[in-house]
Design an enzyme around this catalytic site. Structure first.
Site, PDB file in Angstrom:
ATOM      1  N   TYR A   1       0.891  -1.154   0.000  1.00  0.00           N
ATOM      2  CA  TYR A   1       0.000   0.000   0.000  1.00  0.00           C
ATOM      3  C   TYR A   1       0.932   1.207   0.000  1.00  0.00           C
ATOM      4  O   TYR A   1       1.812   1.316   0.860  1.00  0.00           O
ATOM      5  CB  TYR A   1      -0.875   0.064   1.250  1.00  0.00           C
ATOM      6  CG  TYR A   1      -1.739  -1.150   1.513  1.00  0.00           C
ATOM      7  CD1 TYR A   1      -2.298  -1.893   0.481  1.00  0.00           C
ATOM      8  CD2 TYR A   1      -2.015  -1.535   2.831  1.00  0.00           C
ATOM      9  CE1 TYR A   1      -3.096  -2.992   0.742  1.00  0.00           C
ATOM     10  CE2 TYR A   1      -2.821  -2.630   3.105  1.00  0.00           C
ATOM     11  CZ  TYR A   1      -3.347  -3.359   2.053  1.00  0.00           C
ATOM     12  OH  TYR A   1      -4.138  -4.447   2.329  1.00  0.00           O
TER      13      TYR A   1
ATOM     14  N   CYS B   1       1.339   3.042   3.326  1.00  0.00           N
ATOM     15  CA  CYS B   1       1.675   2.239   4.512  1.00  0.00           C
ATOM     16  C   CYS B   1       3.099   2.569   4.965  1.00  0.00           C
ATOM     17  O   CYS B   1       4.038   2.509   4.175  1.00  0.00           O
ATOM     18  CB  CYS B   1       1.557   0.757   4.173  1.00  0.00           C
ATOM     19  SG  CYS B   1       2.313  -0.350   5.384  1.00  0.00           S
TER      20      CYS B   1
ATOM     21  N   PHE C   1       5.158   0.887   6.809  1.00  0.00           N
ATOM     22  CA  PHE C   1       6.058  -0.266   6.713  1.00  0.00           C
ATOM     23  C   PHE C   1       6.504  -0.494   5.272  1.00  0.00           C
ATOM     24  O   PHE C   1       7.644  -0.883   5.015  1.00  0.00           O
ATOM     25  CB  PHE C   1       5.373  -1.513   7.278  1.00  0.00           C
ATOM     26  CG  PHE C   1       5.069  -1.403   8.746  1.00  0.00           C
ATOM     27  CD1 PHE C   1       6.072  -1.526   9.688  1.00  0.00           C
ATOM     28  CD2 PHE C   1       3.777  -1.158   9.183  1.00  0.00           C
ATOM     29  CE1 PHE C   1       5.803  -1.413  11.043  1.00  0.00           C
ATOM     30  CE2 PHE C   1       3.486  -1.047  10.536  1.00  0.00           C
ATOM     31  CZ  PHE C   1       4.504  -1.169  11.469  1.00  0.00           C
ATOM     32  N   CYS C   2       5.623  -0.228   4.328  1.00  0.00           N
ATOM     33  CA  CYS C   2       6.014  -0.295   2.918  1.00  0.00           C
ATOM     34  C   CYS C   2       6.982   0.825   2.579  1.00  0.00           C
ATOM     35  O   CYS C   2       7.904   0.640   1.769  1.00  0.00           O
ATOM     36  CB  CYS C   2       4.772  -0.217   2.025  1.00  0.00           C
ATOM     37  SG  CYS C   2       3.607  -1.582   2.263  1.00  0.00           S
TER      38      CYS C   2
END
Length: 377
Positions: free
Chosen positions: A104, A107, A109-110
């Site tokens: 995403y 996101c 973490f991405c």
């Protein structure tokens, strides 16, 4: 050489003896007298004897200095050659990887994984996952993003969890071990969290699996390695949890955030409209629960400011990055705040901070890809 230099100070005899010669035999009194001038002053031979030790001493010291410079230069050349060899090896290894990142875009973490891949100039393809259907990752039993598929020759590996992806790829670039072997160092483990929900945790996810020589080249010492791991975990366990309560702080901010998320994400027309309004309302309520769960202050901005101040204090004023002259992995993952907070021209406007706030001025100091982008209003 050390013995010879020390021998210079007592006189020429000691120097001759230490260099393997014999001390001069004593001369008869009249012969010794003949070496002096008529007025009792030193003759030419005596002057020569006094000057020789000084000349030899200067020569020995110069030779010692030259040898020291030679060994220092040789050490630096070896270190540079090792870095060059490892850099060349990393380029060769990176060219053998074909990477596909399932994500995403908004996101955090991405964002961590993208920051790592971009910093190391690793080419990769992006697949934006539909947050509702998630059809793009139907091949995976692991249903969270990011997911990274890594093709190395005939071997296709799936890497899950942002910290595992970063640690595994960095280990691969430094050590050259097969990626399929490296992945086994980070085994998944089922656990139950504080809310009674089963979650998947990954062992060793902040460790780089390097031998002693590789670790020395990478970190220079155990303290630097421990520091990097500590702050990587801090970003996951604390820093990232400050994002949602801040970007969904008010109904207006929540709606603006989801407007950005829908525009940047992979949503259909109907899904986008529903996600914008229903998602904004849901996340506004969830952010209040997160605020309570993590014991945040009434003004959650203050927690974010304190976290950023803590990071800046840890980096200090004597180095541009926590990694020294170049970012380490802790520097790279800190980008989760700047990426996660920039949801519509930075809904999380640090420009709101009072002018005297420590971290606003600190973060405007160039820190590459660290937290400085967070200071954009």
């Amino acid at each position: 050489m050390a013995h010879a230099v020390r021998a210079l100070w007592p006189g020429g005899r000691a120097l001759t003896w230490r260099l393997g010669g014999r001390p001069a035999l004593g001369l008869p009194a009249q012969s010794r007298a003949g070496l002096t001038g008529a007025a009792g002053g030193p003759g030419p031979a005596a002057t020569t004897r006094k000057g020789c030790p000084r000349l030899l001493g200067a020569a020995a010291l110069a030779l010692g200095g030259a040898l020291g410079l030679y060994h220092t230069a040789r050490w630096h050349l070896r270190a540079q050659n090792l870095r060059a060899d490892l850099s060349a090896a990393q380029l060769s290894l990176s060219s053998r990887l074909q990477l596909t990142l399932y994500q995403y875009k908004t996101c955090p973490f991405c964002s961590k994984v993208r920051a790592f891949l971009d910093f190391h100039a690793l080419p990769y393809q992006v697949v934006e996952v539909n947050p509702v259907r998630r059809a793009e990752i139907k091949f995976s039993s692991y249903r969270k993003v990011p997911i990274l598929l890594a093709q190395e020759g005939d071997s296709l590996q799936q890497l899950n969890d942002s910290s595992v992806i970063i640690s595994a790829l960095k280990t691969y670039l430094v050590s050259g071990q097969p990626l399929e072997d490296i992945i086994t160092y980070y085994p998944p483990m089922k656990a139950v969290n504080d809310q009674g929900k089963e979650v998947t945790e990954f062992c060793n996810k902040y460790w780089l699996m390097l031998d002693e020589k590789e670790a020395q080249w990478m970190y220079g010492g155990k303290e630097a390695r421990t520091e990097e791991m500590k702050w990587r975990q801090w970003a996951d366990d604390w820093l990232v949890h400050l994002i949602s309560p801040n970007v969904y702080r008010t109904p207006t901010e929540a709606l603006a955030s989801f407007d950005y998320i829908v525009k940047e994400g992979n949503f259909g027309t109907v899904e986008g409209a529903m996600a914008k309004y229903m998602g904004a309302a849901a996340m506004y309520l969830i952010s209040k629960r997160l605020k309570s769960r993590h014991h945040l202050q009434d003004d959650v901005r203050e927690d974010l400011y304190e976290a950023a101040n803590k990071w800046v204090a840890a980096v200090g004023k004597d180095r541009p990055f926590m990694g020294g002259q170049k970012p380490n992995l802790a520097d790279l993952v800190s980008v989760v705040v700047s990426e996660g907070a920039q949801t519509r021209g930075c809904v999380l406007g640090v420009g709101e901070a009072q002018a005297g706030n420590t971290y606003v001025s600190q973060l405007r100091h160039p820190r590459g890809i660290c937290l400085n982008r967070l200071s954009r209003a």
